[in-house]
Design an enzyme around this catalytic site. Structure first.
Site, mmCIF file in Angstrom:
data_model
loop_
_atom_site.group_PDB
_atom_site.id
_atom_site.type_symbol
_atom_site.label_atom_id
_atom_site.label_comp_id
_atom_site.label_asym_id
_atom_site.label_seq_id
_atom_site.Cartn_x
_atom_site.Cartn_y
_atom_site.Cartn_z
ATOM 1 N N GLY A 39 0.854 -1.160 0.159
ATOM 2 C CA GLY A 39 -0.150 0.053 0.021
ATOM 3 C C GLY A 39 0.987 1.219 -0.037
ATOM 4 C CB CYS A 40 0.387 4.499 1.606
ATOM 5 S SG CYS A 40 1.195 5.839 2.155
ATOM 6 C CG PHE A 41 5.960 5.102 -0.748
ATOM 7 C CD1 PHE A 41 5.438 6.297 -0.222
ATOM 8 C CD2 PHE A 41 6.684 4.981 -1.962
ATOM 9 C CE1 PHE A 41 5.386 7.513 -0.936
ATOM 10 C CE2 PHE A 41 6.799 6.262 -2.733
ATOM 11 C CZ PHE A 41 5.909 7.319 -2.422
ATOM 12 C CD1 TRP A 42 5.341 8.719 2.278
ATOM 13 C CD2 TRP A 42 3.158 9.246 2.564
ATOM 14 N NE1 TRP A 42 4.818 9.728 1.264
ATOM 15 C CE2 TRP A 42 3.703 10.178 1.649
ATOM 16 C CE3 TRP A 42 1.661 9.784 2.802
ATOM 17 C CZ2 TRP A 42 3.044 11.255 0.903
ATOM 18 C CZ3 TRP A 42 0.933 10.665 2.154
ATOM 19 C CH2 TRP A 42 1.682 11.514 1.124
ATOM 20 C CB CYS A 43 1.416 2.855 5.714
ATOM 21 S SG CYS A 43 0.177 4.153 5.166
#
Length: 179
Positions: free
Chosen positions: A11-15
């Site tokens: 999913g979101c790479f920040w997460c």
């Protein structure tokens, strides 16, 4: 120190970056793009869903402190590997669940998916095993949670539950300063 790297997309790479930075033995986490067909894509291009890339993280870890299997178990256990081409409200192939094993890591990737499936009867991971060229994301995406992410409503809604899952389910792999 035996440094290894593995690239995962959940999913979101920040997460995914925020979770992996709190894992023992991890010395570096770089956000980037992998698995697409356009050389050196931009964030905007990847977000369009037209390049085929996934948002991923390249995790550098000390295999004498944590094994590849353990890193992959944390990865599988801190996102929802049953959602095809999405994580929560993030929808598109760029948010797919995938492992991009380096040479000699494919068997470990297959085993991690099989372990997750065995531990979750009635559910099935859609996590793929892929190859591709790695492209680091723009500088402002690196260490995002530590900076801008603390003021981003999306991050504030999505990242803390993932960090709590890490603390609850994988406490033995948690860096001391991350508690």
């Amino acid at each position: 120190m035996a440094q290894e790297q593995v690239i995962v997309a959940g999913g979101c790479f920040w997460c995914t970056e925020a979770v992996m930075k709190d894992v023992i033995g991890v010395s570096g986490v770089e956000s980037g793009y992998i698995g697409g067909d356009k050389p050196d894509p931009t964030y905007k291009e990847v977000c369009s869903g037209n390049t085929g890339h996934a948002e991923g993280v390249r995790v550098t870890f000390d295999s004498e402190r944590i094994t590849l299997d353990q890193i992959l178990d944390v990865f599988m256990g801190t996102h929802d590997p049953t959602q095809l081409n999405r994580q929560g409200n993030d929808v598109g192939t760029q948010y797919r669940s995938a492992i991009f094993p380096a040479d000699g890591q494919r068997e470990a990737a297959e085993a991690a998916i099989a372990r997750w499936n065995e531990e979750h009867p009635g559910q099935s991971a859609v996590t793929t095993i892929e190859t591709g060229e790695w492209y680091p994301a723009e500088d402002y995406h690196q260490e995002y949670w530590e900076g801008e992410g603390q003021r981003n409503p999306y991050c504030l809604a999505v990242i803390p539950p993932k960090l709590m899952k890490l603390r609850k389910s994988f406490q033995k792999y948690l860096k001391e300063d991350a508690e």
